[in-house]
Design an enzyme around this catalytic site. Structure first.
Site, PDB file in Angstrom:
ATOM      1  N   HIS A 213      92.500  -6.382  32.046  1.00 37.08           N
ATOM      2  CA  HIS A 213      91.662  -6.012  33.198  1.00 37.08           C
ATOM      3  C   HIS A 213      92.486  -5.580  34.398  1.00 37.08           C
ATOM      4  O   HIS A 213      91.967  -5.485  35.510  1.00 37.08           O
ATOM      5  CB  HIS A 213      90.722  -7.166  33.555  1.00 37.08           C
ATOM      6  N   LYS A 244      89.740   0.207  28.977  1.00 36.73           N
ATOM      7  CA  LYS A 244      89.034  -0.124  30.227  1.00 36.73           C
ATOM      8  C   LYS A 244      89.449   0.882  31.304  1.00 36.73           C
ATOM      9  O   LYS A 244      88.911   1.977  31.340  1.00 36.73           O
ATOM     10  CB  LYS A 244      89.263  -1.591  30.556  1.00 36.73           C
TER      11      LYS A 244
END
Ligand code: PLP
Length: 409
Positions: A213, A244
Site C-alpha cells: 500500500h 495498486k
C-alpha cells in the site's frame, strides 16, 4: 450419501445470517472518467479503489501495453523455466531492483501469491528459522508463514517492546525474520520501520517489509515508506505489488542476488505457474518509470486525503486519523455498515465497499475510504454530507475506536 448441495447452501445461509455475505458490485470503468464508473446504468463515484493514483488509465501505461500486445502477442507462453521468461519481465525486474536500491527483483502473478510462496519457501530453505510477525499482517503473509511450518512468534501490532521481548527469547545465532507491513491498509497506520530495522540488527534478524500500500505512493521515487525514510538498504526483502498504485497486476520481491536466486530456485508459486504477460510487464514498467519521475500525483493525493479529513471533521464524522492516504470510518456493526454502503450507492451514487469480518474483526466493521488525486472538492463535500445524512437518520452511530484485528493463524 453426503448431500453436497445442501452443505453449500447451509454454509451460505450461515454467512448471510451473520450479515457478511459478499455481494460483488459490477462496475464498468471507462478510460478518462476516473474515479467514476457505471453501475446499473448509473454513473457512480468510486471511493474505495486501490488504483490509488489512477495509473490504470494513464496514457503512458495504456500505450506501453497496447504496443507490447502488438509486438509480443497476448500471453507469455509458459512458466519462467519453460519458455515464459521474456525481455519485458527481465526489464521489469531490473526496474524494481533499481526502485528499491537492491541487487535483484523477482516478479510473481500477484502480491498475494508472492507473500504466500516466498515466506513458505524461506521457512523451508533456512533451517531453524523463526518468524516474528506483526499481529495485523495481511492474510497472504499469515498463509505463507503457516505453510512454512517453522516456529513463529506474533508481536502485538507495531509494539516494539513486545517484539524485542520475543526476539530476546531466542539465541543470537538462530536465524530470524521480522515480517511486517509499511502501511496497514485497514487501519491506515504506518510501521515504525527505522526502529524495527534497529531491533533486527541488534538480534541478528532479517526483515521482510510488505510495501503493497506504499509503493508508487511514498518516497521521492515512489519506492514506498522505506524510500521515504532512506532505509531501503537496511531491509533484507522489500515486497510490493504492481496492482495498486501502479494500476496493473502482479507482485514482487527485491533483495540480494543470492536471496533472489534461492527463492527463484525453490518457490513453488514462482516455478509452477505461467509468468505475467509482456503487455502487463510493459504497462508496469511505464507506470513505475512515470512515478519515479513525477511526484504530482502523490502530492495531489495527500492534499485530497487532507481535504476529505477536514470535511469529515466539519460534519463531526469520526474516522481513524493516521498519516497515510487511507481513511477508515468505523461503524462497528456488519448489518449497519452494509446498509450504509447500500444507502450511499442507491441514494447518492457513491460506491464504497463495506468491510466486514474476516477482513477486520467483528465489531470493527468499517468503510475504508481511498481518495485519489482525481476526486474533486465537490465530490468530497458530497461524500461527507451523504454519510452525515445517513448518521442523522439515527440508524447507526460511528465509532472512534481503532481496531486490533484477530490473529488469523
Ligand atoms: N499485502 C497486503 C498488505 C495487501 O493488502 C494485499 C492485497 O490487498 C496484498 C498483499 C496482495 O496483493 P495483490 O492484490 O497484488 O495480490
Amino acid at each position: 450419501m453426503f448431500d453436497y448441495e445442501k452443505h453449500f447452501a447451509d454454509v451460505i445461509t450461515k454467512v448471510k445470517d451473520e450479515n457478511r455475505y459478499r455481494k460483488f458490485i459490477n462496475l464498468s470503468r471507462k478510460v478518462g472518467n476516473f474515479p467514476k464508473a457505471t453501475y446499473q446504468d448509473q454513473e457512480v463515484t468510486v471511493w474505495c479503489s486501490n488504483d490509488y493514483l489512477g495509473m490504470g488509465q494513464h496514457p503512458a501505461v495504456l500505450k506501453a501495453m497496447e504496443e507490447a500486445i502488438r509486438i509480443y502477442g497476448a500471453g507469455s507462453g509458459g512458466t519462467r523455466n519453460i519458455s515464459g521468461t521474456h525481455a519485458k519481465i527481465i526489464e521489469l525486474e531490473a526496474e524494481l531492483a533499481d526502485l528499491h536500491e537492491k541487487d535483484a527483483g523477482l516478479v510473481f502473478g500477484s502480491g498475494y501469491l508472492c507473500n504466500q510462496t516466498v515466506l513458505a519457501t524461506l521457512g523451508k530453505i533456512i533451517p531453524e528459522l523463526v518468524y516474528f510477525s506483526d499481529s495485523l499482517n495481511h492474510a497472504s503473509m499469515i498463509e505463507g508463514i503457516k505453510h512454512s511450518r517453522v516456529e513463529r512468534a506474533i508481536f502485538e501490532h507495531n509494539d516494539l517492546e513486545h517484539l524485542e521481548q520475543l526476539l530476546q527469547a531466542y539465541p543470537l545465532e538462530r536465524p530470524k525474520m521480522i515480517v511486517f507491513e509499511a502501511v496497514y491498509s485497514m487501519d491506515a497506520d504506518l510501521a515504525p520501520v527505522k526502529e524495527i530495522c534497529a531491533l533486527a540488527k541488534k538480534y541478528g534478524a532479517m526483515t521482510y517489509i510488505d510495501e503493497v500500500h506504499a509503493v508508487g505512493m511514498y518516497g521521492s521515487r515512489g519506492g514506498g515508506i522505506s524510500d521515504e525514510l532512506g532505509l531501503s538498504a537496511e531491509l533484507t526483502i522489500i515486497q510490493g505489488t504492481l496492482a495498486k498504485a501502479y494500476g496493473c497486476l502482479g507482485g514482487y520481491i527485491t533483495g540480494s542476488t543470492s536471496l533472489i536466486d534461492a527463492v527463484r530456485s525453490f518457490a513453488p508459486g514462482f516455478i509452477f505457474t505461467t509468468s505475467i504477460t509482456p503487455a502487463l510487464a510493459a504497462g508496469a514498467i511505464a507506470s513505475i518509470k512515470h512515478l519515479k519521475n513525477s511526484s504530482t500525483e502523490r502530492e495531489q493525493l495527500l492534499l485530497r486525503a487532507k481535504q476529505l479529513k477536514t470535511a469529515l471533521d466539519k460534519y463531526e464524522i469520526k474516522f481513524i486519523n493516521e498519516p497515510s492516504h487511507i481513511v477508515p470510518i468505523i461503524i462497528g456493526d456488519a448489518k449497519l455498515c452494509q446498509q450504509l454502503a447500500e444507502y450511499l450507492l442507491l441514494e447518492h451514487q457513491i460506491y464504497v465497499q463495506a468491510i466486514n469480518y474476516p477482513t477486520v474483526p467483528r465489531g470493527t466493521e468499517r468503510l475504508r475510504i481511498t481518495p485519489s488525486p482525481e476526486h474533486t472538492e465537490e465530490m468530497i463535500e458530497k461524500f461527507a454530507l451523504a454519510i452525515k445524512t445517513f448518521l442523522n437518520l439515527g440508524l447507526a452511530t460511528n465509532k472512534s475506536a481503532t481496531s486490533s484485528r484477530e490473529q488469523l493463524i
